[in-house]
Design a protein around this motif. Structure first.
Motif: not given
Length: 318
Positions: A270-287
Protein backbone atom coordinates in the motif's frame (compact mmCIF):
# COMPACT_ATOMS: atom_id res chain seq x y z
CA UNK A 1 31.19 -25.19 14.43
CA UNK A 2 27.76 -23.91 13.21
CA UNK A 3 26.07 -26.14 15.81
CA UNK A 4 28.21 -24.69 18.62
CA UNK A 5 27.38 -21.16 17.51
CA UNK A 6 23.67 -21.96 17.43
CA UNK A 7 23.79 -23.30 21.00
CA UNK A 8 25.50 -20.14 22.26
CA UNK A 9 22.69 -17.87 21.05
CA UNK A 10 20.25 -16.97 23.82
CA UNK A 11 16.67 -17.86 22.87
CA UNK A 12 13.54 -16.64 24.64
CA UNK A 13 9.89 -16.88 23.60
CA UNK A 14 8.30 -13.43 23.36
CA UNK A 15 5.33 -14.66 25.42
CA UNK A 16 7.82 -15.12 28.28
CA UNK A 17 8.98 -11.54 27.75
CA UNK A 18 5.38 -10.36 27.91
CA UNK A 19 4.77 -11.93 31.32
CA UNK A 20 8.03 -10.65 32.77
CA UNK A 21 7.50 -7.13 31.44
CA UNK A 22 4.00 -6.96 32.92
CA UNK A 23 5.31 -7.93 36.36
CA UNK A 24 7.96 -5.19 36.19
CA UNK A 25 5.52 -2.56 34.97
CA UNK A 26 3.06 -3.49 37.69
CA UNK A 27 5.58 -2.26 40.26
CA UNK A 28 5.79 1.13 38.55
CA UNK A 29 2.14 1.71 37.73
CA UNK A 30 -0.63 0.65 40.11
CA UNK A 31 -3.26 1.31 37.43
CA UNK A 32 -2.10 -1.65 35.37
CA UNK A 33 -4.48 -4.58 35.65
CA UNK A 34 -4.13 -7.85 33.75
CA UNK A 35 -6.99 -9.94 32.42
CA UNK A 36 -6.72 -13.48 31.12
CA UNK A 37 -9.07 -16.08 29.68
CA UNK A 38 -8.10 -19.22 31.61
CA UNK A 39 -4.64 -19.27 29.98
CA UNK A 40 -2.41 -17.49 32.52
CA UNK A 41 0.16 -20.30 32.46
CA UNK A 42 0.39 -20.27 28.66
CA UNK A 43 0.27 -16.50 28.09
CA UNK A 44 2.67 -16.05 31.04
CA UNK A 45 0.43 -13.50 32.76
CA UNK A 46 0.70 -15.88 35.70
CA UNK A 47 4.02 -14.13 36.40
CA UNK A 48 2.08 -10.90 37.03
CA UNK A 49 -0.59 -12.77 39.03
CA UNK A 50 2.01 -14.14 41.41
CA UNK A 51 3.18 -10.62 42.30
CA UNK A 52 -0.14 -8.77 42.04
CA UNK A 53 -2.97 -11.29 42.58
CA UNK A 54 -5.44 -8.47 43.40
CA UNK A 55 -4.81 -6.92 39.97
CA UNK A 56 -5.17 -10.10 37.93
CA UNK A 57 -8.61 -11.13 36.71
CA UNK A 58 -9.23 -14.58 35.26
CA UNK A 59 -12.28 -14.12 33.04
CA UNK A 60 -12.53 -17.81 32.20
CA UNK A 61 -12.98 -19.11 28.69
CA UNK A 62 -15.02 -16.06 27.73
CA UNK A 63 -12.79 -13.90 25.56
CA UNK A 64 -15.56 -11.65 24.24
CA UNK A 65 -16.66 -10.87 27.78
CA UNK A 66 -13.02 -10.25 28.76
CA UNK A 67 -12.72 -7.52 26.11
CA UNK A 68 -15.86 -5.88 27.48
CA UNK A 69 -14.44 -5.97 31.02
CA UNK A 70 -11.18 -4.48 29.75
CA UNK A 71 -13.12 -1.68 28.06
CA UNK A 72 -14.97 -0.94 31.29
CA UNK A 73 -11.75 -0.85 33.29
CA UNK A 74 -10.16 1.51 30.76
CA UNK A 75 -13.19 3.80 31.01
CA UNK A 76 -12.52 4.14 34.76
CA UNK A 77 -8.89 5.18 34.22
CA UNK A 78 -7.20 1.80 34.65
CA UNK A 79 -4.69 0.43 32.11
CA UNK A 80 -5.94 -3.07 31.28
CA UNK A 81 -3.89 -5.70 29.45
CA UNK A 82 -6.29 -8.32 28.04
CA UNK A 83 -4.44 -11.54 27.29
CA UNK A 84 -5.21 -14.72 25.40
CA UNK A 85 -4.14 -16.61 22.28
CA UNK A 86 -4.13 -14.55 19.07
CA UNK A 87 -6.79 -16.81 17.57
CA UNK A 88 -9.21 -15.85 20.33
CA UNK A 89 -8.14 -12.22 20.86
CA UNK A 90 -8.30 -11.21 17.20
CA UNK A 91 -10.60 -13.92 15.91
CA UNK A 92 -13.26 -14.89 18.44
CA UNK A 93 -13.46 -11.44 20.08
CA UNK A 94 -13.15 -9.31 16.95
CA UNK A 95 -16.54 -7.68 17.31
CA UNK A 96 -15.95 -6.72 20.93
CA UNK A 97 -12.45 -5.41 20.16
CA UNK A 98 -13.86 -3.35 17.29
CA UNK A 99 -16.99 -1.99 18.94
CA UNK A 100 -16.13 -1.88 22.66
CA UNK A 101 -12.44 -0.92 22.42
CA UNK A 102 -11.69 0.47 18.95
CA UNK A 103 -14.82 2.54 18.34
CA UNK A 104 -14.60 4.50 21.64
CA UNK A 105 -10.78 4.48 21.30
CA UNK A 106 -10.25 3.14 24.82
CA UNK A 107 -6.90 2.64 26.47
CA UNK A 108 -6.88 -1.16 26.28
CA UNK A 109 -3.76 -3.21 25.54
CA UNK A 110 -4.28 -6.63 23.95
CA UNK A 111 -1.55 -9.18 24.57
CA UNK A 112 -2.06 -11.87 21.94
CA UNK A 113 0.22 -14.89 22.37
CA UNK A 114 0.65 -18.11 20.38
CA UNK A 115 0.38 -16.35 17.01
CA UNK A 116 1.41 -17.86 13.67
CA UNK A 117 2.27 -21.41 12.66
CA UNK A 118 5.03 -21.61 15.29
CA UNK A 119 2.26 -22.54 17.75
CA UNK A 120 3.24 -25.98 16.46
CA UNK A 121 1.41 -29.07 17.63
CA UNK A 122 -1.80 -27.19 18.48
CA UNK A 123 -2.47 -27.16 14.75
CA UNK A 124 -4.43 -25.07 12.26
CA UNK A 125 -7.31 -24.13 14.56
CA UNK A 126 -4.92 -22.33 16.93
CA UNK A 127 -2.31 -21.07 14.41
CA UNK A 128 -3.64 -17.59 13.78
CA UNK A 129 -2.18 -16.24 10.55
CA UNK A 130 -4.89 -13.63 10.09
CA UNK A 131 -4.68 -11.49 13.23
CA UNK A 132 -2.51 -8.68 11.87
CA UNK A 133 -4.87 -8.30 8.91
CA UNK A 134 -7.89 -8.13 11.22
CA UNK A 135 -6.41 -5.73 13.75
CA UNK A 136 -4.93 -3.26 11.27
CA UNK A 137 -8.38 -2.67 9.79
CA UNK A 138 -9.67 -1.27 13.09
CA UNK A 139 -9.37 2.55 13.02
CA UNK A 140 -6.86 3.86 15.56
CA UNK A 141 -5.54 0.42 16.57
CA UNK A 142 -1.75 0.20 16.97
CA UNK A 143 -0.37 -3.18 15.86
CA UNK A 144 3.01 -4.36 17.18
CA UNK A 145 4.89 -7.60 16.42
CA UNK A 146 8.22 -7.73 18.30
CA UNK A 147 11.20 -9.70 17.02
CA UNK A 148 12.76 -10.88 20.27
CA UNK A 149 12.89 -10.65 24.06
CA UNK A 150 14.45 -7.17 24.13
CA UNK A 151 11.93 -5.77 21.69
CA UNK A 152 8.95 -7.49 23.32
CA UNK A 153 9.76 -6.01 26.73
CA UNK A 154 10.23 -2.58 25.19
CA UNK A 155 6.95 -2.92 23.29
CA UNK A 156 4.98 -3.73 26.45
CA UNK A 157 6.46 -0.69 28.19
CA UNK A 158 5.73 1.55 25.21
CA UNK A 159 2.17 0.22 24.98
CA UNK A 160 1.55 0.97 28.65
CA UNK A 161 2.72 4.56 28.14
CA UNK A 162 0.71 5.04 24.92
CA UNK A 163 -2.81 6.43 25.24
CA UNK A 164 -5.12 4.32 23.10
CA UNK A 165 -5.75 0.73 21.97
CA UNK A 166 -2.74 -1.46 21.18
CA UNK A 167 -2.57 -5.01 19.79
CA UNK A 168 0.67 -6.86 20.58
CA UNK A 169 1.56 -10.15 18.92
CA UNK A 170 3.73 -12.66 20.81
CA UNK A 171 4.98 -16.15 19.99
CA UNK A 172 5.25 -19.53 21.69
CA UNK A 173 8.54 -20.54 20.11
CA UNK A 174 11.81 -19.45 21.74
CA UNK A 175 13.62 -17.12 19.32
CA UNK A 176 17.18 -15.70 19.25
CA UNK A 177 17.82 -12.41 21.01
CA UNK A 178 19.07 -10.07 18.27
CA UNK A 179 18.50 -6.60 19.75
CA UNK A 180 20.66 -6.97 22.84
CA UNK A 181 22.82 -3.89 22.32
CA UNK A 182 23.07 -0.50 24.09
CA UNK A 183 22.10 1.42 20.94
CA UNK A 184 18.72 -0.29 20.63
CA UNK A 185 15.74 2.04 21.01
CA UNK A 186 12.09 1.14 20.60
CA UNK A 187 9.67 3.74 19.27
CA UNK A 188 6.12 2.93 18.22
CA UNK A 189 5.81 3.42 14.47
CA UNK A 190 9.54 3.50 13.73
CA UNK A 191 11.49 0.96 11.66
CA UNK A 192 15.03 -0.20 12.40
CA UNK A 193 17.80 -0.90 9.86
CA UNK A 194 19.65 -4.00 11.05
CA UNK A 195 21.85 -4.33 7.97
CA UNK A 196 22.46 -1.83 5.20
CA UNK A 197 22.48 -3.01 1.60
CA UNK A 198 22.13 -1.86 -2.00
CA UNK A 199 20.61 -4.69 -4.08
CA UNK A 200 17.25 -5.30 -2.39
CA UNK A 201 15.38 -4.52 0.82
CA UNK A 202 14.11 -7.26 3.13
CA UNK A 203 11.36 -5.95 5.41
CA UNK A 204 10.60 -8.41 8.21
CA UNK A 205 8.55 -8.56 11.39
CA UNK A 206 8.36 -10.79 14.45
CA UNK A 207 10.36 -14.00 14.58
CA UNK A 208 11.07 -13.62 10.86
CA UNK A 209 13.51 -10.78 11.56
CA UNK A 210 16.16 -13.19 12.81
CA UNK A 211 15.62 -15.50 9.84
CA UNK A 212 15.82 -12.54 7.45
CA UNK A 213 19.22 -11.57 8.86
CA UNK A 214 20.49 -15.11 8.34
CA UNK A 215 19.04 -15.18 4.81
CA UNK A 216 20.91 -11.95 4.06
CA UNK A 217 24.16 -13.75 4.95
CA UNK A 218 23.34 -16.55 2.49
CA UNK A 219 22.56 -13.97 -0.20
CA UNK A 220 25.82 -12.15 0.54
CA UNK A 221 27.72 -15.34 -0.18
CA UNK A 222 26.23 -15.12 -3.69
CA UNK A 223 27.22 -11.48 -4.06
CA UNK A 224 23.75 -10.09 -3.33
CA UNK A 225 23.79 -7.17 -0.89
CA UNK A 226 20.49 -7.12 1.01
CA UNK A 227 19.30 -4.38 3.33
CA UNK A 228 17.38 -5.79 6.32
CA UNK A 229 14.72 -3.72 8.05
CA UNK A 230 12.90 -4.67 11.24
CA UNK A 231 9.33 -3.38 11.23
CA UNK A 232 8.05 -4.08 14.74
CA UNK A 233 5.10 -1.69 14.34
CA UNK A 234 2.90 -2.67 11.43
CA UNK A 235 0.41 0.07 12.24
CA UNK A 236 1.23 2.92 12.14
CA UNK A 237 3.71 1.83 9.48
CA UNK A 238 6.97 3.74 9.06
CA UNK A 239 6.19 4.50 5.41
CA UNK A 240 8.88 7.14 4.97
CA UNK A 241 11.52 4.70 6.21
CA UNK A 242 10.43 1.92 3.84
CA UNK A 243 10.02 4.25 0.86
CA UNK A 244 13.54 5.61 1.36
CA UNK A 245 15.05 2.10 1.36
CA UNK A 246 12.95 0.99 -1.63
CA UNK A 247 14.14 3.98 -3.68
CA UNK A 248 17.72 3.03 -2.84
CA UNK A 249 17.56 -0.69 -3.65
CA UNK A 250 14.73 -0.86 -6.21
CA UNK A 251 13.36 -4.19 -4.93
CA UNK A 252 11.52 -5.15 -1.75
CA UNK A 253 10.83 -8.49 -0.06
CA UNK A 254 8.47 -8.69 2.91
CA UNK A 255 8.75 -11.59 5.36
CA UNK A 256 6.16 -12.45 8.00
CA UNK A 257 4.83 -15.43 9.94
CA UNK A 258 1.34 -14.45 8.82
CA UNK A 259 -0.80 -14.71 5.73
CA UNK A 260 0.58 -12.77 2.76
CA UNK A 261 -2.96 -11.38 2.53
CA UNK A 262 -3.59 -8.32 4.68
CA UNK A 263 -0.47 -8.35 6.84
CA UNK A 264 2.92 -6.66 6.70
CA UNK A 265 3.31 -7.37 2.99
CA UNK A 266 0.00 -5.75 2.15
CA UNK A 267 0.79 -2.72 4.32
CA UNK A 268 4.16 -2.28 2.59
CA UNK A 269 2.58 -2.66 -0.85
CA UNK A 270 0.00 0.00 0.00
CA UNK A 271 2.76 2.42 0.99
CA UNK A 272 5.02 1.71 -1.97
CA UNK A 273 2.36 1.68 -4.68
CA UNK A 274 1.46 5.22 -3.69
CA UNK A 275 4.92 6.63 -2.98
CA UNK A 276 7.61 4.53 -4.71
CA UNK A 277 6.35 1.81 -7.05
CA UNK A 278 8.95 -0.97 -7.09
CA UNK A 279 8.66 -4.77 -7.44
CA UNK A 280 7.56 -6.35 -4.14
CA UNK A 281 7.73 -10.06 -3.32
CA UNK A 282 5.72 -11.20 -0.29
CA UNK A 283 7.00 -14.16 1.74
CA UNK A 284 4.65 -15.61 4.34
CA UNK A 285 1.86 -18.14 4.69
CA UNK A 286 0.47 -18.43 1.17
CA UNK A 287 -3.34 -18.58 1.53
CA UNK A 288 -3.34 -21.94 3.32
CA UNK A 289 -4.10 -23.15 6.82
CA UNK A 290 -1.31 -24.45 9.02
CA UNK A 291 -1.01 -27.98 10.38
CA UNK A 292 0.09 -29.80 13.48
CA UNK A 293 3.81 -30.44 13.94
CA UNK A 294 6.99 -29.26 15.70
CA UNK A 295 7.30 -25.48 15.34
CA UNK A 296 10.78 -25.45 13.80
CA UNK A 297 9.79 -28.10 11.25
CA UNK A 298 6.71 -26.10 10.26
CA UNK A 299 8.75 -22.92 9.83
CA UNK A 300 11.05 -24.92 7.54
CA UNK A 301 8.23 -26.59 5.60
CA UNK A 302 6.50 -23.29 4.90
CA UNK A 303 9.87 -21.85 3.79
CA UNK A 304 9.93 -19.22 6.51
CA UNK A 305 13.40 -20.04 7.84
CA UNK A 306 16.61 -18.50 6.51
CA UNK A 307 17.05 -21.24 3.90
CA UNK A 308 13.47 -20.88 2.68
CA UNK A 309 13.68 -17.09 2.45
CA UNK A 310 16.99 -17.36 0.56
CA UNK A 311 15.63 -19.96 -1.87
CA UNK A 312 12.46 -17.98 -2.60
CA UNK A 313 14.36 -14.73 -3.25
CA UNK A 314 16.84 -16.52 -5.52
CA UNK A 315 14.03 -18.25 -7.40
CA UNK A 316 12.09 -15.02 -7.85
CA UNK A 317 14.83 -12.62 -8.94
CA UNK A 318 18.21 -14.29 -9.28
Amino acid sequence: MPEMKEQSVKKIATRESYGSALAELGKLNDKIVVLDADLAAATKTGVFKKVFPERHIDCGIAECNMMGIAAGLAATGMVPFASTFAMFAAGRAFEQVRNSIGYPHLNVKIGATHAGISVGEDGATHQCNEDIALMRTIPGMVVICPADDVEARAAVKAAAEYEGPVYMRFGRLAVPVINDNPEYEFKIGKGVVLKEGSDLTIVATGLEVGHALEAAKLLAADGIDAEVINIHTIKPLDEEFIVKSAKKTGRVVTVEEHSIIGGLGSAVCDALSENAPVPVFKIGVRDVFGESGPAAELIHKYELDAEGIYKQIKSKWY
